[in-house]
Each structure stands twice: as C-alpha cells, then as structure tokens.
Design a protein around this motif. Structure first.
Motif, PDB file in Angstrom:
ATOM      1  N   ARG A 156      -0.990  -5.083   2.872  1.00 16.15           N
ATOM      2  CA  ARG A 156      -1.798  -5.543   4.003  1.00 16.15           C
ATOM      3  C   ARG A 156      -1.055  -6.571   4.842  1.00 16.15           C
ATOM      4  NH1 ARG A 156      -5.745  -4.894  -0.044  1.00 16.15           N
ATOM      5  NH2 ARG A 156      -5.627  -7.067  -0.701  1.00 16.15           N
ATOM      6  N   SER A 193       1.503  -4.640   6.954  1.00 16.14           N
ATOM      7  CA  SER A 193       0.865  -3.881   8.029  1.00 16.14           C
ATOM      8  C   SER A 193       0.345  -4.815   9.109  1.00 16.14           C
ATOM      9  CB  SER A 193      -0.263  -3.006   7.475  1.00 16.14           C
ATOM     10  OG  SER A 193      -1.290  -3.790   6.905  1.00 16.14           O
ATOM     11  N   GLY A 215      -4.198   0.874   9.788  1.00 22.12           N
ATOM     12  CA  GLY A 215      -4.690   2.049   9.062  1.00 22.12           C
ATOM     13  C   GLY A 215      -3.710   2.532   8.017  1.00 22.12           C
ATOM     14  N   GLY A 216      -2.418   2.492   8.326  1.00 22.78           N
ATOM     15  CA  GLY A 216      -1.419   2.914   7.358  1.00 22.78           C
ATOM     16  C   GLY A 216      -1.404   2.031   6.129  1.00 22.78           C
ATOM     17  N   TRP A 266      -3.801  -0.027   4.989  1.00 22.42           N
ATOM     18  CA  TRP A 266      -5.044   0.041   4.224  1.00 22.42           C
ATOM     19  C   TRP A 266      -5.206   1.386   3.536  1.00 22.42           C
ATOM     20  CZ3 TRP A 266      -8.372  -3.857   3.087  1.00 22.42           C
ATOM     21  CH2 TRP A 266      -8.199  -5.061   3.768  1.00 22.42           C
ATOM     22  N   THR A 267      -4.812   2.459   4.188  1.00 23.13           N
ATOM     23  CA  THR A 267      -4.954   3.781   3.568  1.00 23.13           C
ATOM     24  C   THR A 267      -4.062   3.917   2.345  1.00 23.13           C
ATOM     25  OG1 THR A 267      -5.453   4.760   5.729  1.00 23.13           O
ATOM     26  CG2 THR A 267      -4.831   6.270   3.970  1.00 23.13           C
ATOM     27  N   SER A 306      -5.640   2.260  -0.544  1.00 15.72           N
ATOM     28  CA  SER A 306      -6.995   2.705  -0.841  1.00 15.72           C
ATOM     29  C   SER A 306      -6.994   3.741  -1.959  1.00 15.72           C
ATOM     30  CB  SER A 306      -7.618   3.317   0.416  1.00 15.72           C
ATOM     31  OG  SER A 306      -7.009   4.577   0.703  1.00 15.72           O
ATOM     32  N   VAL A 324      -7.726   6.776  -1.646  1.00 12.28           N
ATOM     33  CA  VAL A 324      -7.106   7.977  -1.084  1.00 12.28           C
ATOM     34  C   VAL A 324      -5.595   7.923  -1.239  1.00 12.28           C
ATOM     35  CG1 VAL A 324      -6.716   9.303   1.030  1.00 12.28           C
ATOM     36  CG2 VAL A 324      -8.988   8.386   0.533  1.00 12.28           C
ATOM     37  N   GLY A 325      -5.015   6.775  -0.907  1.00 15.70           N
ATOM     38  CA  GLY A 325      -3.573   6.618  -1.031  1.00 15.70           C
ATOM     39  C   GLY A 325      -3.105   6.704  -2.464  1.00 15.70           C
ATOM     40  N   LEU A 347       0.589  11.301   3.129  1.00  9.78           N
ATOM     41  CA  LEU A 347       0.177  10.399   4.210  1.00  9.78           C
ATOM     42  C   LEU A 347       1.248  10.329   5.295  1.00  9.78           C
ATOM     43  CD1 LEU A 347      -1.393   7.428   2.210  1.00  9.78           C
ATOM     44  CD2 LEU A 347      -2.560   9.357   3.288  1.00  9.78           C
ATOM     45  N   PHE A 385       1.306   4.558  11.980  1.00 14.16           N
ATOM     46  CA  PHE A 385       0.820   4.888  10.643  1.00 14.16           C
ATOM     47  C   PHE A 385       1.983   5.252   9.728  1.00 14.16           C
ATOM     48  CE2 PHE A 385      -0.967   7.836   7.534  1.00 14.16           C
ATOM     49  CZ  PHE A 385      -2.165   7.227   7.161  1.00 14.16           C
TER      50      PHE A 385
END
Length: 388
Positions: A104, A107, A246-247, A249-250, A253, A255-256, A264, A301
């Motif tokens: 974070r 990013s 977004g990159g 955090w994803t 997450s 999902v990542g 991704l 991203f």
C-alpha cells in the motif's frame, strides 16, 4: 506544452519524442544506478532535497532555453536531478516488514507521482488559458507556465529539509552495494527478468500516453493547446490514482492472494490494449477520453504490481539498490523509447491528424501484447509471486 514548442521551434514528432524521452531518461537511468549504490548510509531526506534543487534548476533552464539543443541539455539536467529521489523514497517506504502495508505504501507513492504529472498538465493548461496567448513578463505563454509549475518545488524542498531534522542515518552495512544487487538479480534472473520486461512495457505505455495525449487531442479534435492539456490532465488526474492504488490493493486482497501476480499483470495489459483500440477508433472526444482513461488505469495497475513484486522478492537490506536497478532499466526502455518510438512512427507512418493516434496505438499495442504474453507465460507456475 508540446504543441506550442513544436510550432515555435519548427520541430517534428521525432524531435519532440527525443526531448520527452531519451534526453531525460538516459542520464536519469545512470543516475539511478549511482544513487542506488551510494544512498545507503545517508540521510534520505537530505538526498531528496538536493535532488529537487537540481531538477528545479533544470526546469528553469528548460523554460528559458533559447533553442532546441539548450532544451535537450535542460531535460538531461532534469533527469539527473530526479534520479536519486526515487531510491531515497524507496529507502523510507520499503522499511515496512508487513507485506500488505509495504504494497500500500508503494502504491500510494506511485499514485503521488502519477497525480503530480497529471496535476501539472491541468495547471499548465489552466495557465495557458488564463494568459490566452499573451506574453507574460516578456516570455511566451508556455515558458511562463513552465516557470510557474516549478514554484511548488520550493515548498517541497523546505518540507524535506524540515522532515530530515533529527533523522538518524543508518550505518551502511556490508553487502548493500550495487554489485550485490546485480548478483541477486543474476542468481534469480528467472523470477526478476519477467518483471523487468513487464515493468518496462507498462512504463512505455504510460510514458507514450502521457507524452502525446495532449497533442492527440489538439490535432484530432481541434482543441487549443490549453484545452488539450486540461482535458488530458483531468483524465489522468481522475484515473491514475485508480490504477496505482487499485493495483496495490488488489495484489494484497484475497483476489490477489488467490490468483497471484501473473493474471493481474496480464489483466492490466489487456485493459490497456482494449483502451488504445478505443482511442484509435474514436470519432468523438468522449470516446477518446475513455480510451485515455483505460490506458491510464491499465498502465498504472500493471506498473505498480511489478514494482511491488520486485521489492517483495528482495531482501530488505537490498531493496533500495534492487529498486534502483529495476527503475533504471524500465526508465531506459519505457521513458526512453515510449515517446520517441511514437514520434518516429508518427513521422514515417503517414500524414494527417490521425497519424499520431495510430502511432501511439501501434506502440502501445506491441508493448501490451508482449507484457501480457510474458505475464501469462509465468502465471501458471506462479513464478512472479513473492509469496511462493
């Protein structure tokens, strides 16, 4: 500013591309390598403040340059000044032990960089609109706007000097040199090489788009240079944070963690590819703006995920050095070639207002396809994932 500079000095797109790309990136890349070697053991706030002083001087020289060679020299000075800033920032940001917080933080840092470039477009366009073609203190409007954009750097210098007071300089330990970074990259080249390629492709897309989007809007939709800068800046200012934040955090997450970095990264490249096709086929300003927005999100991203993975795969003591090598490489390829290749293709690929649009479509499409292919090739065995 590019349309006004092009007109005043009678430049072609290749010369503008050289000014925006290699003139800045060559010394910037080598400066990054030097900074990555010497930054350990020094106060990062003081280093960053010195960098801002040098790049502010370069910006002033650019604004006052009497001819094209002088502008090239000013861009070289600007690149040198910015070179050590990123390793100094990485030294502070990558000290985080928690992977999620580190992602974070990185990013957020790249978001700030992208937002600054976008805000400069908006403010530059606003300044040009305010003067409405009139000289300011005997200076052409674009020169006055460049000088105005350099003024906030004085505040940044003061903040960095103030923040560095009392900061304890960490003693440099053995094994923190540039040679150690290269040895690590050599030992684990199968992991790092794909990230270098993907990162270079992402930065190439970002830089080509950022450098030429105002010119595309100016030529294809008959916007004035001020209007083109305002629209391009507003799009980037609105959507660059979405891509970069977004990159980060994803990736951190669920999902990542489930799918890993490879898919991704490929998804970001796919979004950029679809978006540049929309830009190239746009018949109106809304569709063109949507294409630029998608390019901005997809490039940011992808770029931030590649940087986060490089840092996560590196031992903490070598993160500034490996980060400097990584950024030097992607800058030489992405910043150096993105604007320049677009200008060359535009000059030799056809005539008319649409030549530049199709040039950026060609350059970005190749970069996106290469980047997505590399990401997918390694996604199956999750070779790009620091957690594996």
């Amino acid at each position: 500013m590019a349309p006004l500079i092009r007109t005043q000095f009678g430049l072609n797109d290749t010369q503008i591309g050289l000014l925006q790309g290699p003139a800045f990136s060559t010394l910037y890349a080598f400066g990054l390598l030097g900074a990555g070697h010497f930054i350990a053991g020094r106060n990062p706030y003081r280093v960053a403040a010195a960098c801002v002083i040098v790049w502010t001087a370069g910006a002033v020289l650019f604004a006052l340059a009497p001819d094209y060679p002088s502008m090239l020299a000013a861009r070289v000075a600007l690149g040198l000044g910015q070179a050590a800033f990123v390793p100094a920032a990485l030294m502070l940001l990558t000290a985080q032990d928690d992977a999620g917080r580190r992602a974070r933080a990185l990013s957020t840092f790249t978001t700030g960089s992208a937002t600054g470039r976008s805000a400069a477009l908006v403010l530059g366009g606003a300044a040009l609109a305010m003067v409405a073609g009139r000289a300011v203190a005997g200076l052409e409007p674009w020169r006055a706007a460049c000088l105005a954009l350099a003024l906030p750097n004085l505040v940044l210098i003061a903040l960095l000097v103030w923040s560095g007071r009392g900061h304890e300089t960490v003693v440099r330990e053995p094994g923190q040199g540039l040679g150690d970074a290269f040895r690590l990259l050599g030992r684990r080249w199968r992991v790092f090489a794909p990230l270098l390629i993907i990162g270079a492709c992402a930065v190439l897309m970002i830089q080509a788009t950022a450098a030429w989007s105002p010119s595309i809007l100016n030529r294809s939709f008959s916007l004035t240079p001020a209007q083109a800068a305002l629209v391009a800046g507003a799009v980037a200012l609105s959507f660059a944070p979405l891509g970069h934040l977004g990159g980060g955090w994803t990736l951190g997450s669920p999902v990542g963690r489930r799918f890993g970095a490879g898919p991704l990264l490929a998804a970001g490249m796919a979004l950029a590819l679809v978006s540049v096709v929309a830009l190239a086929s746009a018949r109106g300003l809304p569709m063109a703006a949507a294409g630029l927005a998608g390019l901005t999100v997809g490039g940011g991203f992808t770029a931030v995920i590649a940087l986060i993975e490089v840092q996560a795969l590196t031992q903490p003591r070598l993160r500034p050095q490996v980060g400097a090598v990584y950024l030097a490489f992607v800058s030489l390829i992405g910043v150096g070639l993105g604007p320049l290749l677009t200008g060359i293709v535009s000059d030799h690929g056809g005539t008319g207002h649409g030549a530049l649009t199709w040039a950026i479509a060609a350059v970005v499409s190749v970069a996106a396809i290469v980047g997505a292919g590399v990401a997918l090739a390694f996604a199956g065995r999750r070779a790009l994932d620091a957690s594996v």
